[in-house]
Design a protein around this motif. Structure first.
Motif, PDB file in Angstrom:
ATOM      1  N   GLY A 150       0.800  -1.223   0.000  1.00  0.00           N
ATOM      2  CA  GLY A 150       0.000   0.000   0.000  1.00  0.00           C
ATOM      3  C   GLY A 150       0.828   1.266   0.000  1.00  0.00           C
ATOM      4  N   THR A 151       0.234   2.333   0.557  1.00  0.00           N
ATOM      5  CA  THR A 151       0.846   3.662   0.580  1.00  0.00           C
ATOM      6  C   THR A 151       1.331   3.993   1.975  1.00  0.00           C
ATOM      7  N   PHE A 152       2.549   4.496   2.067  1.00  0.00           N
ATOM      8  CA  PHE A 152       3.097   4.955   3.346  1.00  0.00           C
ATOM      9  C   PHE A 152       2.524   6.346   3.605  1.00  0.00           C
ATOM     10  N   THR A 153       1.651   6.445   4.602  1.00  0.00           N
ATOM     11  CA  THR A 153       1.008   7.735   4.910  1.00  0.00           C
ATOM     12  C   THR A 153       1.660   8.378   6.128  1.00  0.00           C
ATOM     13  N   TYR A 154       1.852   9.685   6.034  1.00  0.00           N
ATOM     14  CA  TYR A 154       2.463  10.420   7.143  1.00  0.00           C
ATOM     15  C   TYR A 154       1.653  11.675   7.412  1.00  0.00           C
ATOM     16  N   TRP A 155       1.292  11.858   8.681  1.00  0.00           N
ATOM     17  CA  TRP A 155       0.638  13.101   9.106  1.00  0.00           C
ATOM     18  C   TRP A 155       1.712  14.066   9.593  1.00  0.00           C
ATOM     19  N   TRP A 166      12.344  10.614  -0.006  1.00  0.00           N
ATOM     20  CA  TRP A 166      12.730   9.384   0.712  1.00  0.00           C
ATOM     21  C   TRP A 166      11.976   8.185   0.153  1.00  0.00           C
ATOM     22  N   GLY A 167      10.680   8.326  -0.045  1.00  0.00           N
ATOM     23  CA  GLY A 167       9.893   7.226  -0.583  1.00  0.00           C
ATOM     24  C   GLY A 167      10.301   6.859  -1.997  1.00  0.00           C
ATOM     25  N   ASP A 168      10.536   7.883  -2.825  1.00  0.00           N
ATOM     26  CA  ASP A 168      10.976   7.620  -4.201  1.00  0.00           C
ATOM     27  C   ASP A 168      12.301   6.862  -4.214  1.00  0.00           C
ATOM     28  N   ASN A 169      13.177   7.215  -3.280  1.00  0.00           N
ATOM     29  CA  ASN A 169      14.482   6.562  -3.214  1.00  0.00           C
ATOM     30  C   ASN A 169      14.354   5.077  -2.890  1.00  0.00           C
ATOM     31  N   LEU A 170      13.286   4.732  -2.135  1.00  0.00           N
ATOM     32  CA  LEU A 170      13.066   3.332  -1.750  1.00  0.00           C
ATOM     33  C   LEU A 170      12.091   2.616  -2.683  1.00  0.00           C
ATOM     34  N   GLY A 171      11.485   3.361  -3.591  1.00  0.00           N
ATOM     35  CA  GLY A 171      10.532   2.751  -4.501  1.00  0.00           C
ATOM     36  C   GLY A 171       9.180   2.475  -3.879  1.00  0.00           C
ATOM     37  N   ILE A 172       8.787   3.260  -2.863  1.00  0.00           N
ATOM     38  CA  ILE A 172       7.470   3.095  -2.250  1.00  0.00           C
ATOM     39  C   ILE A 172       6.652   4.365  -2.452  1.00  0.00           C
ATOM     40  N   LYS A 173       5.352   4.201  -2.486  1.00  0.00           N
ATOM     41  CA  LYS A 173       4.444   5.330  -2.658  1.00  0.00           C
ATOM     42  C   LYS A 173       4.187   5.979  -1.302  1.00  0.00           C
ATOM     43  N   THR A 174       4.262   7.301  -1.272  1.00  0.00           N
ATOM     44  CA  THR A 174       4.028   8.030  -0.019  1.00  0.00           C
ATOM     45  C   THR A 174       2.889   9.018  -0.196  1.00  0.00           C
ATOM     46  N   SER A 200       2.172  -1.941  10.069  1.00  0.00           N
ATOM     47  CA  SER A 200       2.746  -3.264   9.824  1.00  0.00           C
ATOM     48  C   SER A 200       4.212  -3.306  10.240  1.00  0.00           C
ATOM     49  N   ASP A 201       4.751  -4.511  10.376  1.00  0.00           N
ATOM     50  CA  ASP A 201       6.154  -4.654  10.761  1.00  0.00           C
ATOM     51  C   ASP A 201       7.080  -3.985   9.739  1.00  0.00           C
ATOM     52  N   ALA A 202       6.791  -4.170   8.458  1.00  0.00           N
ATOM     53  CA  ALA A 202       7.613  -3.522   7.429  1.00  0.00           C
ATOM     54  C   ALA A 202       7.492  -2.006   7.528  1.00  0.00           C
ATOM     55  N   GLY A 203       6.277  -1.527   7.817  1.00  0.00           N
ATOM     56  CA  GLY A 203       6.069  -0.093   7.962  1.00  0.00           C
ATOM     57  C   GLY A 203       6.826   0.491   9.136  1.00  0.00           C
ATOM     58  N   LYS A 204       6.923  -0.277  10.208  1.00  0.00           N
ATOM     59  CA  LYS A 204       7.658   0.200  11.383  1.00  0.00           C
ATOM     60  C   LYS A 204       9.142   0.343  11.073  1.00  0.00           C
ATOM     61  N   ILE A 205       9.697  -0.583  10.303  1.00  0.00           N
ATOM     62  CA  ILE A 205      11.109  -0.479   9.903  1.00  0.00           C
ATOM     63  C   ILE A 205      11.305   0.735   9.010  1.00  0.00           C
ATOM     64  N   LEU A 206      10.402   0.918   8.064  1.00  0.00           N
ATOM     65  CA  LEU A 206      10.503   2.065   7.156  1.00  0.00           C
ATOM     66  C   LEU A 206      10.347   3.387   7.902  1.00  0.00           C
ATOM     67  N   ALA A 207       9.411   3.448   8.847  1.00  0.00           N
ATOM     68  CA  ALA A 207       9.178   4.688   9.592  1.00  0.00           C
ATOM     69  C   ALA A 207      10.426   5.124  10.341  1.00  0.00           C
ATOM     70  N   GLN A 208      11.106   4.178  10.981  1.00  0.00           N
ATOM     71  CA  GLN A 208      12.302   4.541  11.733  1.00  0.00           C
ATOM     72  C   GLN A 208      13.427   4.983  10.789  1.00  0.00           C
ATOM     73  N   ASP A 209      13.483   4.392   9.615  1.00  0.00           N
ATOM     74  CA  ASP A 209      14.453   4.853   8.627  1.00  0.00           C
ATOM     75  C   ASP A 209      14.115   6.270   8.167  1.00  0.00           C
ATOM     76  N   LEU A 210      12.818   6.556   7.991  1.00  0.00           N
ATOM     77  CA  LEU A 210      12.398   7.910   7.634  1.00  0.00           C
ATOM     78  C   LEU A 210      12.794   8.907   8.711  1.00  0.00           C
ATOM     79  N   PHE A 211      12.626   8.540   9.977  1.00  0.00           N
ATOM     80  CA  PHE A 211      12.975   9.452  11.070  1.00  0.00           C
ATOM     81  C   PHE A 211      14.458   9.813  11.022  1.00  0.00           C
ATOM     82  N   GLU A 212      15.290   8.818  10.702  1.00  0.00           N
ATOM     83  CA  GLU A 212      16.727   9.100  10.583  1.00  0.00           C
ATOM     84  C   GLU A 212      16.999  10.020   9.397  1.00  0.00           C
ATOM     85  N   SER A 213      16.286   9.794   8.297  1.00  0.00           N
ATOM     86  CA  SER A 213      16.453  10.629   7.117  1.00  0.00           C
ATOM     87  C   SER A 213      16.028  12.071   7.382  1.00  0.00           C
TER      88      SER A 213
END
Length: 457
Positions: free
Chosen positions: A55-60, A80-88, A343-356
């Motif tokens: 799905g789509t990674f949504t951020y408020w 960040w999402g484009d770099n990982l190939g995910i839709k944001t 989701s578990d994958a989303g949690k990994i991605l979210a923490q990577d986004l926070f670092e970015s």
């Protein structure tokens, strides 16, 4: 564990807030360049999470002023999402409405993948089982940027979180006193007031109602209205005891504060509409020339720099005044958090986004556009904290400001008290409904204890 339906009890009818999904079309080349700064090859774990994510990674994001800061943040998340190939998808939420919006999303099971929240909401959601711990991201960001400032680290590791870390701070809101130095100087006042009594004296001597009032402070049910809690504490009032369990609203210190603010209101020092303002009420009051004093995080200054540089130059920016008991100038961190529903994958991605999003090149540009105080030691070196008078004040507050809730105990009960706008509601009972101060305190004491009892055990 508390049920989430109890987390926001006492906030009234849930508001349906329209959300604006935004992409990054129309951004300036410089914005796109900064947004893509430091985005490299993902780690094996993050790359796999990107493949697994559905799905789509949504951020408020929490809206701030000016709009350029929101656009830059949205551009960074998209890059960040484009770099990982995910839709944001970035969704902008008014920070004065995020409590109601989060409450509705919890009930509807529609929380985003990740989101920005104020300290009080993070505390409430974390202790209510609605947030996932993010210790790895917190540690990684701190180690990469010279470490966290002590006040921020203490707030993030509060005892009420049970040795867990539920958010990654990126900046703090700190209230600065805006003063019309030009008008005050005409009346012989050469420096901003250091106490609330001095502010009242300057207000009385300088204001000219109905065109110009002295005190442009929100007394309504918005985040800005919670300034009244800090004011009450500076007069010696407390929300609860040191154990953070028994409410102590009904006290001589609170009575002193209510007498002071009622006297000022009855004397015409506040714009009459201050009791019903929305989140932009104080901003508009100052920039339109209606108020001599406001307390603001600095967003007004950002707007004035572009729209009214003469007013920006005619204003003074100083620390919050002291009351007869103490000077209370709380640091209010903003956090990036991950709901447990992600989701578990989303949690990994979210923490990577926070670092970015913690990248110093990006954050230096973001803070030039927004008005946040520093939370990381690397941020202390950003040029904006010496070039901008408001940011210089926030830098000073980072070093001298009081912790969230001080002198009260920062816990989920206190956060719920603030989320319910309990102090401004008490003030309204006195200045609008004209009930006695004793009755208003008794009512507030009872409603406060109801909130605190929900967290007992």
């Amino acid at each position: 564990m508390m049920r989430h339906s109890k987390i926001f009890k006492g906030l009234g009818v849930l508001a349906a807030v329209a959300l604006l999904a935004t992409g990054c079309t129309g951004t300036l080349d410089k914005t796109d360049e900064v947004a893509g700064e430091g985005l490299g090859t993902a780690s094996t774990a993050v790359a796999q999470a990107a493949k697994d994510f559905q799905g789509t990674f949504t951020y408020w994001i929490g809206l701030t002023f000016p709009e350029s800061s929101n656009d830059l943040e949205a551009a960074r998340i998209k890059a960040w999402g484009d770099n990982l190939g995910i839709k944001t998808e970035v969704i902008k939420v008014n920070q004065n409405e995020v409590v109601q919006q989060a409450s509705g999303a919890i009930e509807a099971k529609s929380l985003p993948t990740a989101m920005t929240v104020p300290y009080d909401l993070m505390s409430t959601m974390a202790t209510g089982g609605q947030l996932s711990p993010v210790p790895d991201a917190y540690t990684a960001v701190g180690e990469s940027h010279g470490g966290w400032l002590d006040s921020i680290d203490t707030a993030t590791k509060a005892k009420s979180f049970g040795d867990e870390i539920y958010g990654v701070p990126f900046g703090f809101f700190g209230n600065v006193l805006f003063s019309r130095a030009d008008l005050l100087k005409e009346k012989g006042f050469d420096s901003p007031p250091k106490t609330w009594d001095e502010l009242l004296d300057q207000s009385k001597a300088t204001q000219d109602p109905p065109t110009t009032y002295g005190m442009g402070f929100a007394l309504s049910n918005v985040l800005d209205g919670n300034l009244t809690t800090s004011m009450m504490q500076s007069f010696g009032g407390r929300v609860a005891d040191d154990a953070g369990k028994k409410c102590t609203i009904d006290s001589p210190g609170t009575a002193t504060f209510l007498n002071w603010i009622k006297g000022a209101f009855d004397d015409g020092q506040f714009p009459p509409s201050a009791v019903t303002w929305d989140g932009a009420g104080d901003n508009n009051s100052y920039t339109s020339g209606q108020s001599i004093f406001i307390v603001n995080t600095g967003s007004v200054y950002q707007s004035m720099k572009t729209d009214d540089p003469d007013l920006a130059a005619a204003s003074a920016y100083s620390a919050l005044p002291a009351g007869p008991a103490a000077q209370v100038a709380p640091v209010d961190p903003r956090y990036r958090v991950v709901p447990t529903s992600t989701s578990d994958a989303g949690k990994i991605l979210a923490q990577d986004l926070f670092e970015s999003l913690a990248d110093d090149t990006y954050m230096a540009s973001f803070m030039e556009n927004a008005t946040y105080g520093p939370v990381l030691k690397s941020q202390l070196e950003y040029p904006v904290f010496t070039d901008s008078p408001v940011h210089a004040g926030l830098l000073e507050q980072a070093e001298k400001g009081t912790a969230p809730a001080f002198p009260d105990t920062a816990n989920a009960a206190y956060s719920d008290y603030q989320n319910a706008f309990s102090t401004p509601r008490m003030v309204q009972r006195v200045v609008v409904d004209n009930i006695s101060i004793d009755k208003a305190m008794a009512e507030a004491q009872a409603s406060c204890q109801t909130i605190y009892d929900q967290h007992a055990g």
